[in-house]
Design a protein around this motif. Structure first.
Motif, PDB file in Angstrom:
ATOM      1  N   ASN A 119       6.787 -69.943  21.983  1.00  0.00           N
ATOM      2  CA  ASN A 119       8.187 -70.309  21.786  1.00  0.00           C
ATOM      3  C   ASN A 119       8.548 -71.610  22.468  1.00  0.00           C
ATOM      4  OD1 ASN A 119       8.296 -68.296  24.331  1.00  0.00           O
ATOM      5  ND2 ASN A 119      10.082 -69.638  24.458  1.00  0.00           N
ATOM      6  N   PRO A 133       0.693 -69.169  10.674  1.00  0.00           N
ATOM      7  CA  PRO A 133       1.627 -68.248  11.335  1.00  0.00           C
ATOM      8  C   PRO A 133       2.097 -67.175  10.363  1.00  0.00           C
ATOM      9  CG  PRO A 133       2.285 -70.544  11.646  1.00  0.00           C
ATOM     10  CD  PRO A 133       1.235 -70.536  10.598  1.00  0.00           C
ATOM     11  N   ILE A 153       6.779 -58.904  20.581  1.00  0.00           N
ATOM     12  CA  ILE A 153       6.930 -57.961  19.481  1.00  0.00           C
ATOM     13  C   ILE A 153       6.629 -56.557  19.987  1.00  0.00           C
ATOM     14  CG2 ILE A 153       6.002 -57.205  17.261  1.00  0.00           C
ATOM     15  CD1 ILE A 153       5.590 -60.116  16.545  1.00  0.00           C
ATOM     16  N   ILE A 166       2.544 -64.919  20.505  1.00  0.00           N
ATOM     17  CA  ILE A 166       3.884 -65.438  20.240  1.00  0.00           C
ATOM     18  C   ILE A 166       4.112 -66.664  21.107  1.00  0.00           C
ATOM     19  CG2 ILE A 166       6.349 -64.952  20.255  1.00  0.00           C
ATOM     20  CD1 ILE A 166       4.070 -62.008  20.342  1.00  0.00           C
ATOM     21  N   LEU A 172      11.339 -57.853  17.162  1.00  0.00           N
ATOM     22  CA  LEU A 172      11.152 -59.076  17.928  1.00  0.00           C
ATOM     23  C   LEU A 172      12.154 -59.064  19.069  1.00  0.00           C
ATOM     24  CD1 LEU A 172       9.858 -61.925  18.232  1.00  0.00           C
ATOM     25  CD2 LEU A 172      11.712 -62.783  16.788  1.00  0.00           C
ATOM     26  N   ALA A 229       9.476 -64.437  24.205  1.00  0.00           N
ATOM     27  CA  ALA A 229       9.646 -63.498  23.100  1.00  0.00           C
ATOM     28  C   ALA A 229       8.421 -62.597  23.011  1.00  0.00           C
ATOM     29  CB  ALA A 229       9.854 -64.247  21.782  1.00  0.00           C
ATOM     30  N   ILE A 283      10.426 -69.883  17.456  1.00  0.00           N
ATOM     31  CA  ILE A 283       9.392 -68.903  17.769  1.00  0.00           C
ATOM     32  C   ILE A 283       8.332 -68.942  16.676  1.00  0.00           C
ATOM     33  CG2 ILE A 283       8.880 -66.452  18.060  1.00  0.00           C
ATOM     34  CD1 ILE A 283      11.752 -66.126  19.122  1.00  0.00           C
ATOM     35  N   ILE A 319       4.793 -67.006  15.433  1.00  0.00           N
ATOM     36  CA  ILE A 319       4.039 -65.766  15.598  1.00  0.00           C
ATOM     37  C   ILE A 319       2.726 -65.878  14.844  1.00  0.00           C
ATOM     38  CG2 ILE A 319       4.033 -63.272  15.264  1.00  0.00           C
ATOM     39  CD1 ILE A 319       7.091 -63.375  15.294  1.00  0.00           C
ATOM     40  N   TYR A 379      -0.442 -59.777  18.474  1.00  0.00           N
ATOM     41  CA  TYR A 379       0.163 -61.043  18.105  1.00  0.00           C
ATOM     42  C   TYR A 379       0.175 -61.990  19.301  1.00  0.00           C
ATOM     43  CZ  TYR A 379       1.965 -58.736  13.917  1.00  0.00           C
ATOM     44  OH  TYR A 379       2.072 -58.060  12.732  1.00  0.00           O
TER      45      TYR A 379
END
Length: 300
Positions: free
Chosen positions: A244, A260, A280, A242, A285, A278, A249, A251, A240
């Motif tokens: 922010n 997303p 995963i 990510i 999360l 952030a 956030i 993803i 992923y």
């Protein structure tokens, strides 16, 4: 990630990110319904004074930089602090404005900005050595203030120099190889780099104020992705990407950038507006804020 450079997926990501601001209310309502059974607070812990960033390695160890304390921390998956290191100064036991951290399963690399160096530790935060870009055989004509460091699987160092808008590549012995992102990169010239990531095998990702720029490991520009929201940091974890802002956030699956797979507005749902980064990890999360580590469930 052989599927990464699929131009359809890249251009689709450009489209969806660029329209995000215009349709964020409608789209967020849709995604909130889609993720309503998957997104819930697990637990959180206040640990820091002014966290800057974190890095989570392949075995789930969490490494955090606290810029106010000039310290780094090792936490486990329960957010228990296992080790810490640092304090203000310029010797090998200290930092002066650490701004980035990059962890592998064995080694941790800390960008010690005002000391112009990369401090290298083992996974338990035992100091190993200092990597000083200025000590290489390349003669720099500008002062280097490193803003980030990542390592390829071949052991090459990539150091982000955001004072001079470039990336410097060194081999594992510290020998300078090349620089990119400067004026020689043409349309891929950096203007205000904030964060650098790597998948380790093929690509370097540079986050700027309003775009994500991707280079291969030889410094060739691959693609630019406009971003129409106030992204301040990013991470790559478990296939992923990510992104922010301070309160939101986004993803994306790295194999499909058409839309997303999740959009979370933490200010709206949890009154959180100081997100630092952030990631995963195992369907969780993990969110770093100024003072806390927070875990959310992402269950099916």
């Amino acid at each position: 990630m052989p599927e990464l450079i699929n131009l359809f997926h890249f251009h689709a990501m450009v489209f969806y990110i660029s329209i995000m601001r215009k349709f964020v209310i409608i789209f967020f309502l849709f995604v909130s319904q889609m993720w309503s059974q998957k997104f819930e607070l697990n637990f959180q812990k206040k640990l820091f004074d002014n966290a800057v960033c974190f890095s989570i390695n392949q075995i789930g160890s969490i490494y955090v930089v606290d810029g106010f304390r000039n310290e780094i921390y090792l936490a486990d998956s329960s957010f228990e602090i296992k080790e810490s290191y640092g304090g203000s100064g310029s010797d090998e036991l200290s930092f002066d404005s650490p701004v980035d951290i990059f962890a592998t399963s064995l080694t941790v690399f800390v960008t010690d900005r005002n000391n112009n160096r990369i401090q290298v530790f083992d996974r338990k935060l035992n100091f190993i050595y200092t990597f000083d870009p200025k000590s290489s055989n390349h003669i720099f004509d500008e002062i280097l203030y490193p803003a980030g460091c990542v390592i390829s699987t071949a052991g090459d160092y990539f150091i982000l120099d955001n004072e001079n808008n470039r990336v410097l590549k060194f081999d594992s012995n510290g020998k300078f190889i090349l620089q990119f992102g400067n004026y020689e990169s043409g349309a891929y010239q950096l203007t205000n780099p904030k964060k650098m990531l790597t998948d380790g095998f093929n690509y370097i990702f540079i986050l700027e104020l309003n775009r994500l720029i991707i280079f291969d490991l030889f410094g060739n520009g691959v693609i630019q992705i406009p971003i129409d929201i106030d992204i301040i940091s990013a991470s790559l974890s478990e296939n992923y990407l990510i992104l922010n802002s301070e309160y939101e956030i986004l993803i994306f699956s790295i194999n499909d950038f058409r839309h997303p797979v999740g959009i979370f507005n933490l200010e709206k749902d949890f009154s959180i507006n100081d997100i630092r980064q952030a990631a995963i990890v195992k369907n969780k999360l993990i969110v770093l804020t100024k003072e806390r580590l927070i875990k959310f469930n992402l269950s099916n």
